[in-house]
Design a protein around this motif. Sequence first.
Motif, PDB file in Angstrom:
ATOM      1  N   ARG A  22      45.445  48.537  36.506  1.00  0.00           N
ATOM      2  CA  ARG A  22      45.366  48.140  35.117  1.00  0.00           C
ATOM      3  C   ARG A  22      43.919  48.170  34.554  1.00  0.00           C
ATOM      4  NH1 ARG A  22      48.188  42.031  35.704  1.00  0.00           N
ATOM      5  NH2 ARG A  22      50.258  42.843  35.619  1.00  0.00           N
ATOM      6  N   GLY A  23      42.819  47.998  35.262  1.00  0.00           N
ATOM      7  CA  GLY A  23      41.396  48.281  34.630  1.00  0.00           C
ATOM      8  C   GLY A  23      40.978  49.764  34.868  1.00  0.00           C
ATOM      9  N   ARG A  44      47.241  42.293  45.095  1.00  0.00           N
ATOM     10  CA  ARG A  44      46.708  41.994  43.980  1.00  0.00           C
ATOM     11  C   ARG A  44      45.354  42.917  43.526  1.00  0.00           C
ATOM     12  NH1 ARG A  44      47.835  36.473  45.386  1.00  0.00           N
ATOM     13  NH2 ARG A  44      46.032  36.353  46.333  1.00  0.00           N
ATOM     14  N   SER A  45      44.569  43.252  44.445  1.00  0.00           N
ATOM     15  CA  SER A  45      43.339  44.151  44.220  1.00  0.00           C
ATOM     16  C   SER A  45      43.997  45.423  43.757  1.00  0.00           C
ATOM     17  CB  SER A  45      42.502  44.309  45.372  1.00  0.00           C
ATOM     18  OG  SER A  45      42.134  43.015  45.886  1.00  0.00           O
ATOM     19  N   THR A 102      44.922  45.238  40.081  1.00  0.00           N
ATOM     20  CA  THR A 102      44.005  45.073  39.235  1.00  0.00           C
ATOM     21  C   THR A 102      43.151  46.237  38.789  1.00  0.00           C
ATOM     22  OG1 THR A 102      43.777  42.741  39.863  1.00  0.00           O
ATOM     23  CG2 THR A 102      41.893  43.971  38.974  1.00  0.00           C
ATOM     24  N   GLU A 157      46.664  39.379  48.976  1.00  0.00           N
ATOM     25  CA  GLU A 157      45.057  39.759  48.239  1.00  0.00           C
ATOM     26  C   GLU A 157      44.864  41.456  48.175  1.00  0.00           C
ATOM     27  OE1 GLU A 157      41.792  37.444  49.283  1.00  0.00           O
ATOM     28  OE2 GLU A 157      43.371  35.945  50.329  1.00  0.00           O
TER      29      GLU A 157
END
Length: 334
Positions: free
Chosen positions: A212-213, A205-206, A209, A202
């Motif tokens: 990407r953001g 994945r954070s 993210t 997890e």
Amino acid sequence: MRWKENPQAVLIGLLVIHVMAHVDRNMLLGFSPQITRDLALGNAQYGFLAGAVWVLSFGFMAVFLGSLADRFSRTKVIAFGILAWSVCTGASGLAQNFGQMVAARFFVAAGEAALVPAAVSLLIELFKPGRAGTAVGIFFMGIPLGIGLAFTLAGTIGSTLGWRGTFYALGAAGILIGLAALLLKDDRGAHTVADRGLPFTEQLRSVVTLLRGSPTVAHTVVGFVLVHMAFVGIAFAQLWLVRERGLDAAVMAQKIGVLGIVFGVLGSLVGGMLSDRLARRLPGGHAGFVVLLIGICGPLMVAFRFADPGSAVFYVGMCAGFFLPLATYGPRSR
């Protein structure tokens, strides 16, 4: 957990361990002429050892072990990391060929990946918000100190012990420190899952993210990687000076060690202070300050490669190579 009642002592202890980690990491560079000769390594093999092996191991394990440090005892994570890299540092001295050295250095990197995430977490907990940044900055002075000491030791006691004996000694010292660290308790079992951090997958994945953001974060990571490519030159600097310029390996190791300590530490201190003073006056703020540093130091580092050994340009360019990467730590944290 009475040891936490003295944050300054914890900081000094973590700084010593960080210095030791970078000594073990960079001893391969300090002994590069001797190791490449004794193991009959080509430039490509040595470059793989000094670069790709470390990136492949450290890059993944730092995230994984950082996740463990969020969820479990940070002192145990650090202690087992010290034991792992110290045993494998000693094993490096036993290597008889390229494959054996690759295996040893791979696990040295994996062990060292445990230190920084757990140590920074401890320092942020132990120091007040107004002092945590200073504590973390002092901790990261272990990088230039460790690099410099690695070359200095290679050029001094290394001439007596040899590269194999030096690796054995460093491994034995690290094992003793790792065993002592096991005695420190940092029980986090009573914390809730939320307090202890998310599981590794997890968290990974954070991170993806976030990259990407946030183009700013992604560009900062890319830029920091590119700036640190200056350290690639350190990996081959001594080999080049010995093979191409005909200089003495032990003498150059000592000079690289001293200059690395002095100008690496200066970079750590001066970079942060100057960026705070000048960033508001420069386009791009702290990023603009980093560009200014590269514009000043970059040409000097190139000129170093073409200058006569012993000339002023030669030494100024070498010092710029140590100064630049560490000087970017302060600005990039803003």
